[in-house]
Design an enzyme around this catalytic site. Structure first.
Site, short mmCIF file in Angstrom:
data_model
loop_
_atom_site.label_atom_id
_atom_site.label_comp_id
_atom_site.label_asym_id
_atom_site.label_seq_id
_atom_site.Cartn_x
_atom_site.Cartn_y
_atom_site.Cartn_z
N CYS A 139 0.83 -1.20 0.00
CA CYS A 139 0.00 0.00 0.00
C CYS A 139 0.87 1.26 0.00
O CYS A 139 0.63 2.19 -0.75
CB CYS A 139 -0.93 -0.02 1.21
N CYS A 140 1.90 1.26 0.84
CA CYS A 140 2.82 2.40 0.90
C CYS A 140 3.57 2.57 -0.43
O CYS A 140 3.83 3.69 -0.86
CB CYS A 140 3.83 2.22 2.03
N CYS A 224 -1.33 7.84 7.66
CA CYS A 224 -2.62 7.51 7.09
C CYS A 224 -3.55 6.99 8.20
O CYS A 224 -3.12 6.29 9.12
CB CYS A 224 -2.47 6.45 6.00
N CYS A 227 -3.69 3.17 9.36
CA CYS A 227 -2.46 2.61 9.94
C CYS A 227 -1.90 3.45 11.08
O CYS A 227 -0.73 3.32 11.44
CB CYS A 227 -1.40 2.43 8.85
N CYS A 250 7.46 3.95 6.11
CA CYS A 250 6.60 3.72 4.95
C CYS A 250 7.38 3.27 3.72
O CYS A 250 6.81 2.73 2.79
CB CYS A 250 5.80 4.98 4.64
#
Length: 278
Positions: A139-140, A224, A227, A250
């Site tokens: 995702c990062c 975010c 998280c 990240c």
């Protein structure tokens, strides 16, 4: 007999692939600014260029998180036109986006650049928007690492707000370092590397800087929304990031000064059109 003009025309083009900065240059910068106040250091770097006359090739990378106002205020005092790069992951707290706009307006920063993930990549790799729940590195990579790598193509160095006290992986952070997550050898500048928490607090008070509204709710480090968790008093300020995962960064910053990238989100910068396989 070959004329000089003909000889010149047959010289092959060469692409300079040498690192932008060498360890010797970084050591010289750390020595030059040893003991120099962060404000004076930033003023010199932004006015003179970092090295080899690279004026105008520096950008601030800011998350507009819990302590971002201090660095952004210092930068604004040195040069309000410095580009400020913000990664809009589409997963931020709404309070962070509002705080971003508040700070930009208050500090008079003129060049905010909002970086967003590629819509086609997100549609392909994170169709449900829930990749953070089972693959936070991936995702990062999609939402932070790739967009920043592309944006940094126009710069030689980034200014960050990292501090040594924030976590054990950031202890001993230098003011100047080569970005080990970047094969181009860009410079990473950490003006607040040796600032303790109480000095940051004093700076907030002395300059009347607004606080991120989530700090008062128990979020000393803010990323975010999915998280980021609250942190109990006395815990590592970054312990609320990716809680429950063996993950401390990240991917923009490699954990541990001088360590090589070891996570998916901590690989080398990605060229335009690169399609990582997750």
């Amino acid at each position: 007999m070959t004329s000089p003009a003909q000889a010149t025309s047959h010289v092959p083009d060469r692409i300079d692939t040498s690192p932008r900065f060498t360890p010797e240059e970084v050591a010289a910068l750390n020595a030059r600014f040893d003991g120099v106040e962060a404000q004076d250091m930033l003023a010199a770097v932004l006015a003179e260029g970092i090295a080899q006359g690279r004026t105008g090739r520096v950008a601030v990378v800011s998350s507009f998180g819990a302590e971002s106002a201090v660095l952004l205020h210092l930068v604004a005092q040195a040069d309000r036109n410095t580009p400020v790069l913000f990664l809009d992951t589409h997963k931020h707290f709404p309070e962070t986006l509002a705080y971003r706009d508040q700070l930009i307006g208050k500090l008079g920063l003129t060049d905010l650049r909002v970086l967003e993930p590629d819509a086609a990549v997100v549609a392909k790799k994170d169709e449900t928007g829930l990749r953070w729940s089972w693959d936070p590195d991936g995702c990062c990579e999609i939402r932070k690492v790739i967009p920043l790598a592309r944006a940094m193509a126009g710069f030689d160095a980034s200014i960050t707000g990292r501090k040594g006290f924030q976590s054990s992986t950031r202890a001993g952070l230098p003011r100047f370092e080569i970005d080990t997550a970047d094969a181009a050898g860009r410079l990473k500048i950490n003006p607040l590397a040796n600032w303790p928490k109480d000095r940051l607090e004093a700076y907030f008070e002395a300059h009347g800087l607004p606080r991120h509204p989530l700090v008062a709710q128990g979020y000393p480090s803010i990323g975010c929304a999915p998280c980021t968790s609250k942190v109990a008093p006395g815990e590592d300020p970054r312990s609320g990031r990716w809680k429950g995962w063996d993950k401390t960064e990240c991917g923009i910053h490699v954990p541990g000064h001088g360590d090589q990238a070891s996570e998916v989100g901590q690989s080398s910068p990605l060229p335009p059109g690169y399609d990582p396989v997750f």
